[in-house]
Motif scaffolding. Structure first.
Motif, PDB file in Angstrom:
ATOM      1  N   GLU A 186     -12.687  10.283  50.035  1.00 54.59           N
ATOM      2  CA  GLU A 186     -11.624  11.180  49.546  1.00 54.59           C
ATOM      3  C   GLU A 186     -10.247  10.517  49.554  1.00 54.59           C
ATOM      4  O   GLU A 186      -9.225  11.198  49.457  1.00 54.59           O
ATOM      5  CB  GLU A 186     -11.601  12.473  50.372  1.00 54.59           C
ATOM      6  CG  GLU A 186     -12.915  13.257  50.305  1.00 54.59           C
ATOM      7  CD  GLU A 186     -12.866  14.527  51.117  1.00 54.59           C
ATOM      8  OE1 GLU A 186     -11.867  14.724  51.863  1.00 54.59           O
ATOM      9  OE2 GLU A 186     -13.809  15.332  51.025  1.00 54.59           O
ATOM     10  N   LEU A 187     -10.228   9.188  49.691  1.00 52.26           N
ATOM     11  CA  LEU A 187      -8.978   8.432  49.754  1.00 52.26           C
ATOM     12  C   LEU A 187      -8.012   9.028  50.776  1.00 52.26           C
ATOM     13  O   LEU A 187      -6.802   9.153  50.543  1.00 52.26           O
ATOM     14  CB  LEU A 187      -8.323   8.352  48.374  1.00 52.26           C
ATOM     15  CG  LEU A 187      -9.058   7.480  47.340  1.00 52.26           C
ATOM     16  CD1 LEU A 187      -8.275   7.421  46.040  1.00 52.26           C
ATOM     17  CD2 LEU A 187      -9.320   6.081  47.870  1.00 52.26           C
ATOM     18  N   ALA A 188      -8.577   9.378  51.929  1.00 42.73           N
ATOM     19  CA  ALA A 188      -7.789   9.918  53.036  1.00 42.73           C
ATOM     20  C   ALA A 188      -7.969   9.001  54.244  1.00 42.73           C
ATOM     21  O   ALA A 188      -9.096   8.732  54.661  1.00 42.73           O
ATOM     22  CB  ALA A 188      -8.211  11.341  53.370  1.00 42.73           C
ATOM     23  N   SER A 189      -6.877   8.519  54.794  1.00 41.70           N
ATOM     24  CA  SER A 189      -6.929   7.566  55.903  1.00 41.70           C
ATOM     25  C   SER A 189      -6.169   8.119  57.100  1.00 41.70           C
ATOM     26  O   SER A 189      -5.121   8.757  56.948  1.00 41.70           O
ATOM     27  CB  SER A 189      -6.321   6.232  55.458  1.00 41.70           C
ATOM     28  OG  SER A 189      -6.321   5.293  56.517  1.00 41.70           O
ATOM     29  N   LYS A 190      -6.700   7.856  58.293  1.00 38.59           N
ATOM     30  CA  LYS A 190      -6.074   8.331  59.524  1.00 38.59           C
ATOM     31  C   LYS A 190      -5.567   7.167  60.355  1.00 38.59           C
ATOM     32  O   LYS A 190      -6.149   6.089  60.377  1.00 38.59           O
ATOM     33  CB  LYS A 190      -7.068   9.152  60.353  1.00 38.59           C
ATOM     34  CG  LYS A 190      -7.445  10.488  59.723  1.00 38.59           C
ATOM     35  CD  LYS A 190      -8.361  11.279  60.652  1.00 38.59           C
ATOM     36  CE  LYS A 190      -8.712  12.640  60.054  1.00 38.59           C
ATOM     37  NZ  LYS A 190      -9.582  13.426  60.965  1.00 38.59           N
ATOM     38  N   ALA A 191      -4.460   7.413  61.041  1.00 44.25           N
ATOM     39  CA  ALA A 191      -3.899   6.458  61.990  1.00 44.25           C
ATOM     40  C   ALA A 191      -3.307   7.262  63.135  1.00 44.25           C
ATOM     41  O   ALA A 191      -2.230   7.852  63.003  1.00 44.25           O
ATOM     42  CB  ALA A 191      -2.840   5.585  61.334  1.00 44.25           C
ATOM     43  N   GLY A 192      -4.042   7.337  64.238  1.00 37.85           N
ATOM     44  CA  GLY A 192      -3.610   8.178  65.342  1.00 37.85           C
ATOM     45  C   GLY A 192      -3.604   9.636  64.917  1.00 37.85           C
ATOM     46  O   GLY A 192      -4.579  10.144  64.363  1.00 37.85           O
ATOM     47  N   ALA A 193      -2.475  10.307  65.137  1.00 36.53           N
ATOM     48  CA  ALA A 193      -2.373  11.729  64.792  1.00 36.53           C
ATOM     49  C   ALA A 193      -1.973  11.938  63.334  1.00 36.53           C
ATOM     50  O   ALA A 193      -1.931  13.078  62.871  1.00 36.53           O
ATOM     51  CB  ALA A 193      -1.353  12.408  65.701  1.00 36.53           C
TER      52      ALA A 193
END
Length: 296
Positions: A186-193
């Motif tokens: 879904e072209l969604a990336s996480k970095a920490g919060a």
């Protein structure tokens, strides 16, 4: 003579109407074609014919690093420990003279940008070496065994900007095939919060593509992002399997803090899977989001 003049007038009239000349007016019966200037980007043999033709029509671009083995000299470039490595190196011009800070322009706040990425595109760092005792020094985190690509990005005062590519190694290569990141779901990336959602439009070759990022934290828009490297963010792109030939910064376009939105533009000239690292300054800290996507 009068008959010859009449024939000549007739030929000229025919040529003006058809833009063609009879074969006896051609020197060798062949047509000359305009020379094609070789593209500075190496052509991918897997490109479809129409891609190759389009690529040759592109203006000169600088989406490429160059080998820096002879111009970037490290004190140590092979390591046994998985840890922060104190890198020391010199960078030389084409005539073999070492660059000092006075020889380099300040670009986006720094004399030198130093980017390190693992050869499988899972690790990325954007660092800023300092000059001390005749050498450039920086701490780089090399947390996994294998090969890392290091890019020295400089703009000399008396030469053109250049990105010099070298390699760093940690322990011995595991001898396994390189596994690159899959397409980011879904072209969604996480970095920490934090979470960044990417939209690419139109997502096609040889066109200006807009890469839009919306930043969130706990489903709330992030509105406190700050200027970073002279803009509201930085976006570096690599082409999977082509780190020794492709390197690109996306061009900053616009931002809207009220919508948590930051936009860049990029023209992709080769099909394939790309991994991009988007850097944003949020709450006085730089947060990096990795994305992988296909351009065909």
């Amino acid at each position: 003579l009068a008959i010859l003049v009449i024939i000549l007038i007739g030929v000229i009239g025919y040529a003006s109407r058809t833009t063609k000349l009879p074969s006896f007016f051609k020197q060798d019966g062949t047509q000359k074609t305009q020379a094609v200037i070789e593209s500075p980007i190496r052509l991918n043999p897997a490109l479809k014919p129409e891609y190759k033709e389009s690529q040759q029509k592109l203006p000169p671009v600088t989406y490429k690093s160059v080998p820096g083995t002879e111009r970037v000299k490290y004190k140590i470039d092979s390591f046994k420990k998985l840890a922060l490595q104190p890198l020391e190196f010199q960078v030389f011009n084409e005539n073999g003279k070492a660059y000092a800070p006075a020889d380099l322009k300040i670009v986006n706040g720094y004399k030198m940008h130093y980017l390190v990425v693992s050869n499988n595109l899972t690790e990325f760092q954007h660092l800023y070496p300092e000059f001390e005792g005749g050498k450039w020094k920086v701490l780089a985190n090399l947390p996994t065994p294998g090969v890392y690509y290091a890019f020295v990005d400089i703009s000399p005062e008396k030469e053109k900007p250049i990105v010099l590519r070298t390699t760093l190694s940690v322990r011995k290569s595991l001898g396994k095939d390189i596994v690159f990141p899959a397409v980011t779901p879904e072209l969604a990336s996480k970095a920490g919060a934090y979470k960044a959602k990417l939209t690419i439009s139109p997502g096609r070759l040889f066109e200006t593509n807009v890469l839009s990022f919306v930043l969130n934290k706990n489903d709330d828009l992030v509105k406190n992002f700050q200027p970073y490297l002279g803009n509201m963010g930085n976006l570096v792109l690599f082409r999977q399997g082509d780190l020794d030939g492709f390197f690109m910064y996306a061009k900053p376009l616009s931002s809207d803090q009220s919508r948590g939105l930051i936009e860049f533009s990029a023209i992709f000239i080769l099909p394939g899977r790309y991994t991009a690292f988007a850097e944003f300054k949020i709450g006085n800290s730089v947060v990096t989001f990795p994305f992988s996507f296909d351009i065909e």
